[in-house]
Structure formats: C-alpha cells, structure tokens
Design an enzyme around this catalytic site. Structure first.
Site, PDB file in Angstrom:
ATOM      1  N   HIS A   1       0.864  -1.184   0.000  1.00  0.00           N
ATOM      2  CA  HIS A   1       0.000   0.000   0.000  1.00  0.00           C
ATOM      3  C   HIS A   1       0.896   1.227   0.000  1.00  0.00           C
ATOM      4  CE1 HIS A   1      -3.127   2.836   0.695  1.00  0.00           C
ATOM      5  NE2 HIS A   1      -2.668   3.191   1.871  1.00  0.00           N
TER       6      HIS A   1
ATOM      7  N   ASP B   1       1.031   5.112  -0.285  1.00  0.00           N
ATOM      8  CA  ASP B   1       0.324   6.394  -0.234  1.00  0.00           C
ATOM      9  C   ASP B   1       0.953   7.397  -1.194  1.00  0.00           C
ATOM     10  OD1 ASP B   1      -1.677   6.048   1.900  1.00  0.00           O
ATOM     11  OD2 ASP B   1       0.074   5.699   3.166  1.00  0.00           O
TER      12      ASP B   1
ATOM     13  N   ASP C   1      -7.581   1.519   2.452  1.00  0.00           N
ATOM     14  CA  ASP C   1      -7.177   2.442   3.519  1.00  0.00           C
ATOM     15  C   ASP C   1      -8.116   3.608   3.777  1.00  0.00           C
ATOM     16  OD1 ASP C   1      -5.485   3.255   5.562  1.00  0.00           O
ATOM     17  OD2 ASP C   1      -4.238   4.476   4.265  1.00  0.00           O
TER      18      ASP C   1
ATOM     19  N   HIS D   1      -6.339   9.694  -0.486  1.00  0.00           N
ATOM     20  CA  HIS D   1      -7.026   9.687   0.812  1.00  0.00           C
ATOM     21  C   HIS D   1      -6.204  10.289   1.950  1.00  0.00           C
ATOM     22  CE1 HIS D   1      -4.990   5.708   0.472  1.00  0.00           C
ATOM     23  NE2 HIS D   1      -4.704   5.908   1.734  1.00  0.00           N
TER      24      HIS D   1
END
Length: 990
Positions: free
Chosen positions: A57, A59, A181, A431
């Site tokens: 994951h 970001d 997430d 996000h």
C-alpha cells in the site's frame, strides 16, 4: 436500397475508425499467455482455499511528499521507497511462475515505468500478460471517499486506467476496485466503480460495531446497491470487507520492517519452527473461515510500503504454501495458494451464493467507542477549498482546450497544457491529500502542485480565448478575489472583464472587484449599461489580505454568461466622489429582495428568520458560531484526543463565541449585506443579491486562539423551527442524497458512545433538513463535516486547530500556520441557503450546487479592446435542459474528444426534472462538427458494448429491471435519472 447500404457501410467504417482511436496496446504473444481470470491458480472444491495476496500500500503522499516516497528520500520521517519496491517485486516474480503480486497506484507505477529499459518493459509486459503482476483499482491514486467530488474522482480514475490501457491492453485492465485504507466508504464511489466495469470492490476499514455484527452474521461480503435511481444491476457492486484491514495475519509479516520470525525449515537446527508456523496458520485460517460465507478466504500479505526487499516475503510465502499444503496428505482440508483479489472474487462468483444487500453507506467510521474518524471531513479547510477551485479551473481549461483547437496549447501566449493540472488534481484526490490527514509539508506540496498546474492551464485559457475572441491582448488572472486583491482592477481606469461559464446553461453571477475609485460605469457585450455600485471594503477583509492589496472599495455588479461560453464587460472609472452605498451601524430589522426576506434580532444582531416571498414560506432561523473544546486525551472514558482524523469534543455542548454580533449594514441597488463581528477571529457577512433566490453567508474564521492551551473545532449552527424529527440529508460525493438519522444506523443497532462525533457525516456540496412544509438547504463551497444534533438544527464544522496528535500515524498536531499567518491560519468561505417546498427544492439546490462547483472564470484585460474583438461566445448551439449536466469535455487525442453527459436528478426528486431527457450529439456544439460517436464505460477504458460484469444474487430480493429506453439514433442519446454516459466523439472545428 443501394444508397441506404452505402450510407450504412460508410457509418460502420467511420465507427471502426473511431474505435481504433481508443489506444489499446496489442501484444503478439497474447494468445499464448493468460491474464485476468484465466490466470488464476486452480482451487480445490472440497477444501478451505486460502488466497494469499501479496501487495503493497503506497500512499501518494502522507508523511512524505509524492517525490520523497518514490525516491526513498527523507527516510528519517518514514522508511519508504516505491521505486525499490517495484524493482524488487519484478525481480522476484521472475523466479517462480506461481508467485503473484498486485499493484494499485498508477501515479507511482507510471513514474517507475518511464525510467525502465525496453528489456525491462518487455519483462513486465510478460508478467502482466501472464497474470503474475496484476493491477487492481488502477486510478492515479486510491482516492478519499468522504471529501472528494465525483467529477474529480472520475477524472483521476480515467487518467490511471487510460495509461494502463495504452501500455498493457486488456491484460492491464483492473477487474477489482481496491480501497483498503480510506476512512469510511461512500455509496457514490461504489456506484461509480460499478459503472466503470469493476466486478467487485474490497476495502479494509469498517466501523467496529458494524464489523462485529457482520462477522456474527457472515455478512462481511455483500451486494451493495449503490443507487436508488439507476436500475439494478447497473449500480450494484459486490463488496468485500477484508479480514485484517489490509495487513497480514498476526505473526505472518515477513517484510524487512517486520519483527515476525521467518520460517526456519532446516530440521537439523535447534530453532526449527515449521510445525509451529503451520499450526498457527491453520488455526488462523479456521477462525477466519467461521466469519465468512464460502470455502474461500483471503489474506492480505503486505502493508504500507512493503516489499522493498521482496525476497524476504516470497521466500517465506513459498515455504508457507509448501508446508501447509503438505498436511493435506495427512487429512488437512486447507489449501493455500498465491492469488489476487480478482481470482478470489471469481471463486466467490462461482459459488453462486446469495449475498446480503446494502443500500446505505459506511459513514461514519469508528475503530473504537470514542474514536470516530469524522474530524477529517473538515481538516485543512483552505486546502479543501483550493482543491475544489482547482477542479473548476481544470474543467474550464479542458473545455477551452477543445473549443480553441490547436491554438489553445500553442498560441500567442506560448506553450500551455492541461496535463500538469490533471495530474496535480489526480494526486490531490488521494485519501491523505484533500482529506487533510497529511503532514504540513506534504499539504504544502499538494498546494504547490495545484498552483503549478493552474499556471500551465492559464496559458491554455489565454490562447483559447484569444482564438475565440480575436484579441491577443494580455489577460490577467486574479486568484485572490475572495479577499479583494486584484492589481489590475485596483489601479486601472479602464479594463475589461471576460466571464467564461463552464456550465451548459446560462448563469447569472455576482462580481466583486477591488477598486480605488468611487464611481464607475459598466457595460455588457452589447454596450448596454449594467447597474453597479461601489462600497467600502470591510475591516475584516483588510485584516485578512494584510499587505497583499491596497484597494479601499469594491465594485459590485452582476454578469450573465451564455452556456459553455463567455461574455465581456467593460469597466471605466468615471470620477472620484463619495460612495453611493449607504452605510449604517444599526441592526436592521430585515433585508430583502423580490424573492427573500431576512430578519434580524435587534437586540443580538443575529439572524432571526427567513421568508420565501415567492412561495409564502416563513421559518424561524437563528445562526451563530460555536466551538467544541477538543479532547486532549486526559479523559476518564478514553485517552483519545482530537486530531487530523478524529473528532472528539470534550463536551457535548459547544461554547458560543459570542451571544451578540456587532453589525454594519450596506444597502445598494445590486446588493444588501449585514456585516457581523463575533470576535476578533470570527466574523460573517450576511449577503442578499438583488436578483438571487439564495442567501449568502460569507464566514471568516481565524486565527483560532490557543492561549488557553485548548484545541478548538469551530462550527456554525443553524437553528430553525422545522420539525425534522432527528433526520437530515447529505449528498454523497456531490451526487445522490442520503438520509441521516441521529443515533441510528440502517444496518445495525447502534450503541452510541460519542453523541456529537458519532452523528457527523461528510457534506461534499449540500445538506438539508425538512418537514412536510419547509426545506432549508445549505450549499457549501468545499467538503465539510456536519450533523443535525437537535431537531430543526443543522451544524457545519468550518475550521479546526488542534494541539495534540490523534495517534493515527501522522504524528503531528493539526495546527496550521503559514507565512502570511504565522499566528494561525485564517480561512474564508461561503454557505448558500435556500428555503423551498420539499417537493420542488431539488430544482433549486441541484443547479445551485452545480454553480458552486463549476463557477465562472474571470480574466481581465487592461485598456480598450480592439473594435473587432468578439465580446460574446457560446460553444453550444443551445443550452442543455436543466436535468442535463455537461460533466466532461476534454481533448482525447488529435482527432477525438471525450464527452460525458449526466442526468443530475434522482428519480424521486423533481416532478419536472426527474424524467428521461434526450440530447442530440450532432446538434450540441457550435464550434465542433461531430462526425462520429462511440460509447465508453464511465472511466473511458472500455467500449460500453464490451463491458460485461459478474451478476450477483442478493438475499431475498428479486432483481428488478426497468424497461430499457432505446436511443432513437446514434446521435440522439437518452439520459435517465442519475445516469452518466461517456462518449468518444470524432469532431472537427467548424
């Protein structure tokens, strides 16, 4: 007959030509390889199949900037380097054809891909063609779901998916949406994903009470009916809640950032642990299977920025699969395999089970009793506004790039592009971007990217307006008009204002320009005088702008702009003299125009009522500013403080900033306003324009004082006598409206532990309360959080300043300052209020919200324009009907234009506008000759007729299909309520 056949043959050839304009990479070895569902490993029907999904994951900015994350810079903040992750994973996938990996964030992959050699690119294409490397989600980023507007989400998904389509062809198309997430999940996102062709949707975060109930009922996998207007199953989406958020099971993390012991399988060693690892894994698998419905379960093997050294993960996963499956010879009924979310989804589909049906959303999200993630709905309000304004600028830039033709990107003002702003806006949807949950230096980087993108787009806009108007005079942009700063209007005696309207219907818009003269004349494009007035700038505005401008007055007038076009207004200084506006410091009894009357309490100076004079409606309405005392964590119930993510007031009763307001009244022929001061750091202007059916509340908050060492969360609250019964309504990502009820969740019996934070919801563009007679709607200019804590009340959080971190990873208090405001950030915004009958309210608030999102763009030219300058222009042959919104008009390639039209009303909202509407694409544009059309899915990465999705069976609900309305011809397209249709047009400039 022969003539008809020839015409049909020509049309088919034209359509084929258009089809080739959708770039799809063709691979010579595609027949030999198997990707997608065909590449999945075999499972065993009589066993519990455990699907291991290796993933990372990444970001797109959070604790570090996008650049820092990609390169692995600033590892003192967080050890993370995306380029090394992709390097390592590709190397390890080549070693074992059974291995699998999924990748999500196209923004990072695109960057990595451009830097690879042709040999490496061929290797990666082979991995993709064989299904060993699979893309899921595929957008430029994994967007936030609470604070994003649907138009920006569609754009960022289109950008990422288009790159994958161009680079890898059909094997690069994701089958699964993957939002592991984001902090709560919006129904509109599920609807969009369904219309983009995804077969399923997986996420990791869900309210702790909701998860507990779903585990008991085996409803962690469900069918989400994501629209109450679009006919099932077009907006239905299978949705799965992952078992461990998006982390590995406890004890099975084998990244270099993890501390779990590796599998030690040399029996000669004293610390041989294979049996222990296998037993622990079998126990975890059995426990997980008890809370899911089928004989297939999924385990996410990875986490944040993992797989930088992929050898660690894969070596242990290879062993885990081998040793667990070896137990089958001794009677074990567990089968472990490398898998992907789409392969797991395929097995669930094959199971042919019925699934629980959900029709609401997953907000608000709490991970414990006092830990509601509802603060980020309002965190960083200045960035949220800048993102929303940048979206408006981008749509205008895209439109003018099409309308102006080739001259728009290479014209008299130099080379410009829309791509820079598209990418910046795509990154901003992440996000941890527009959500406001990033570190301050990362927020600054997002803003810098948006600013750079807008500079590039300004060149496009200037070039295009020059081509359309015939004038090459220099255009000036004033980006700080909200605080009355614009050098050209402050100093010039003669200037022109070009007003470009990005909407497909005409608009009337109030203009306020900073000036230093006192008497002006304004003329429209036909030379007709326009009513205008000059008023003094308020003290609050002077304080906010500081030394960034020197105007003492504001020039007010109203402009009208044609659909998808511009109108030009000339402004001339006549003479100096006393201002015409009458100013008084008394509290007025009321201000009014022919549509509305607003009354004030003469004792307090606060609002006391609102009347709709057209419909003869009256409500009691008081409005004031309050603040919640943020928890510092020292509380007997919980040690959870408020922070960037979490809203946790220390008391259910907010503190009023002031029970009275000092007032100043301005009354002119074009506008009336009452300026209110509640404190040195909180003020407001109640404004009513002469020809407006809405009331404007312009608020200014900051710097929020923290001398008492307490964080504050500032709200405005509207209290009415509307009998709302604890119910209010909010939009979902700017589209469909959802009903909210205090202390209630539609799918489980809520045990409310936070009476304020637990009743806050995201408001992306509007919210309202109503009863049988009256509806009060509030339209916002950015995403904010709000709730209806008391009957007849609506509160909206405007600004937050906090002194403690909420322990969710950002490791920094939300205490915003800037170079201009080192003592604390000042934020200004607008709320628009309308009072209507509930049956017709949508006819007002839908277009009002549309105008708030896509507002006219003003550009300025000094002096006299050339006599041959075209002063008015419309890119449409006629305005679109009120129900139809021009969502997208952008250049696709040299010969094609991407067009999205949407029906912007829900099926139940409006007697007048909730009906199907038909538009003729050939008769749409005034400057474009449309010679061919083909329809795409919502994300423009697949032809509509080729989009085939899994069909799912809901529990105890019959599938209801409405009768399809066929389009009369290839040019005439019918839009049903809430439907978005996407077209690729072959178009030539007329």
């Amino acid at each position: 007959m022969a003539a008809g056949c020839c015409r049909l043959l020509s049309l088919l050839l034209l359509l084929c030509e258009i089809c080739f304009s959708l770039p799809v990479e063709r691979h010579e070895n595609l027949r030999e390889d198997k990707c997608g569902y065909q590449s999945c490993h075999a499972t065993k029907a009589s066993m519990l199949n455990v699907h291991l999904v290796p993933h990372t994951h990444d970001d797109v900015g959070w604790l570090k900037t996008v650049d820092q994350y990609f390169y692995g810079d600033r590892n003192d903040i967080q050890h993370a380097g995306v380029q090394y992750i992709l390097d390592s994973v590709v190397e390890e996938l080549q070693k074992n054809p059974d291995r699998r990996f999924i990748y999500v964030e196209t923004a990072f992959f695109y960057r990595w891909w451009r830097r690879q050699s042709s040999d490496m690119q061929r290797t990666v294409k082979q991995l993709v063609n064989q299904g060993r490397l699979e893309f899921v989600n595929g957008g430029w980023c994994m967007s936030d779901e609470a604070t994003t507007h649907y138009s920006a989400v569609v754009d960022q998904m289109t950008m990422g998916l288009r790159f994958l389509n161009q680079t890898f062809g059909p094997c690069g198309r994701p089958r699964v949406a993957w939002h592991i997430d984001p902090f709560g999940h919006a129904r509109e996102h599920a609807s969009m994903f369904a219309q983009m062709g995804y077969d399923g949707f997986f996420f990791g975060r869900v309210d702790y009470q909701d998860r507990s109930r779903r585990m008991r009922a085996k409803e962690q996998e469900l069918l989400w009916r994501a629209s109450d207007s679009i006919s099932p199953p077009l907006a239905d989406l299978f949705t799965g809640i992952l078992p461990n958020g998006y982390n590995p099971p406890e004890g099975f993390c084998w990244d270099q950032s993890c501390d779990d012991p590796p599998i030690k399988d040399d029996p000669d060693l004293e610390d041989y642990n294979v049996n222990d690892v296998v037993e622990r894994f079998l126990n975890i698998a059995k426990s997980q299977s008890l809370v899911y419905k089928s004989n297939h379960i999924i385990m996410t093997m990875g986490s944040d920025f993992q797989y930088e050294n992929a050898n660690l993960w894969y070596k242990n996963l290879d062993k885990l699969i081998r040793y667990v499956n070896a137990r089958q010879s001794n009677g074990s009924r567990v089968n472990v395999l490398y898998s992907t979310p789409s392969c797991y989804l395929q097995e669930l589909h094959r199971a042919n089970l019925s699934w629980a049906l959900k029709t609401d959303d997953f907000f608000p999200y709490a991970d414990d009793a006092h830990d509601f993630w509802t603060g980020y709905f309002s965190s960083r309000p200045a960035l949220k506004r800048y993102e929303r304004l940048s979206n408006s600028n981008l749509q205008t830039c895209n439109q003018l790039e099409v309308l102006g033709g080739q001259a728009s990107t290479s014209g008299p003002f130099g080379q410009g592009d829309s791509l820079t702003l598209r990418r910046a806006m795509a990154v901003a949807q992440h996000h941890d971007a527009v959500s406001g949950t990033e570190k301050q230096h990362v927020a600054n980087d997002y803003a810098r990217r948006l600013a750079n993108g807008w500079q590039r787009c300004q060149v496009v806009v200037s070039n295009s307006l020059a081509a359309l108007s015939g004038s090459t005079a220099e255009r000036v942009y004033c980006n700080s008009l909200n605080i009355s700063v614009c050098p050209i209007t402050e100093s010039s005696k003669k200037f022109s204002v070009n007003v470009f309207n990005p909407l497909a219907r005409p608009v009337s818009w109030p203009v306020r320009l900073p000036v230093n003269g006192t008497t002006y004349v304004v003329a429209d494009a036909n030379g007709k005088a326009v009513d205008c007035e000059v008023i003094p700038i308020s003290g609050t505005t002077r304080d906010v702008r500081r030394n960034r401008g020197f105007a003492v007055n504001e020039l007010l007038f109203r402009v009208r702009a044609p659909p998808l076009g511009f109108s030009t207004y000339s402004v001339s200084l006549l003479q100096d003299g006393p201002p015409l506006a009458s100013t008084g410091y008394h509290v007025p009894k009321s201000i009014w125009n022919k549509y509305l009357r607003v009354t004030f309490d003469p004792t307090t100076g606060l609002l006391s009522g609102l009347d709709n004079l057209e419909t003869k409606q009256s409500i009691g309405l008081t409005q004031n500013f309050y603040w919640y005392n943020a928890s510092d964590g020292n509380n007997s119930n919980s040690n959870q403080p408020s922070g960037a993510y979490i809203f946790r007031p220390n008391s259910s009763t907010p503190f009023v900033i002031s029970k009275t307001a000092k007032t100043e009244t301005i009354q002119t022929s074009v506008m009336q306003e009452v300026r209110q001061w509640f404190a040195p750091w909180a003020s407001q202007v109640v404004r009513l324009h002469t020809d407006s059916r809405v009331l404007e509340l312009e608020w200014t908050v900051g710097p929020i004082p923290i001398d008492d060492d307490l964080g504050k969360e500032v709200i405005t609250r509207l209290d009415t006598d509307i009998k709302s019964s604890g119910i209010f309504f909010t939009d979902s990502n700017g589209r469909e409206v959802l009903q909210r009820k205090k202390d209630f969740r539609p799918t489980w019996n809520l045990k409310q532990s936070e009476p304020i934070a637990g009743n806050y919801y995201p408001i992306n563009s509007r919210a309202f309360i109503k009863d049988d007679k009256d509806q009060l709607t509030v339209v916002t200019d950015r995403s904010q959080g709000g709730g209806s804590i008391q009957n007849g009340s609506l509160e909206i959080m405007l600004h937050r300043r906090l002194l403690y971190d909420d322990v969710r990873g950002v490791a920094e208090p939300l205490n915003e300052t800037s170079d201009v405001f080192p003592e604390g950030l000042v934020v200004r915004g607008r709320l628009l209020l309308s009072l209507d009958h509930p049956a017709s309210a949508a006819d007002t608030h839908r277009p009002l919200a549309e105008e708030a999102v896509l507002q006219p763009l003003l550009t300025f030219t000094e002096g006299h324009l050339h006599p041959n300058t075209r002063l008015e222009f419309s890119g449409l042959q006629a305005a679109l009907p009120p129900a139809v919104h021009l969502l997208t008009l952008s250049q696709w390639d040299d010969k094609s234009v991407l067009l999205r039209l949407e029906h912007q009303f829900q099926s139940w909202e409006s007697k007048a506008n909730s009906q199907p509407v038909t538009a003729d694409l050939q008769k749409l544009f005034s400057t474009l000759e449309v010679t061919g059309v083909s329809e795409l899915n919502l994300s423009a990465n697949q032809w509509k007729e080729e989009m085939k999705r899994f069909d799912w069976r809901p529990q105890a609900v019959e599938k209801q299909m409405k009768k399809s309305l066929e389009d009369p011809s290839m040019w005439e397209v019918t839009l049903r309520p809430m439907e978005i249709r996407t077209f690729l047009l072959r178009a030539n400039l007329r």
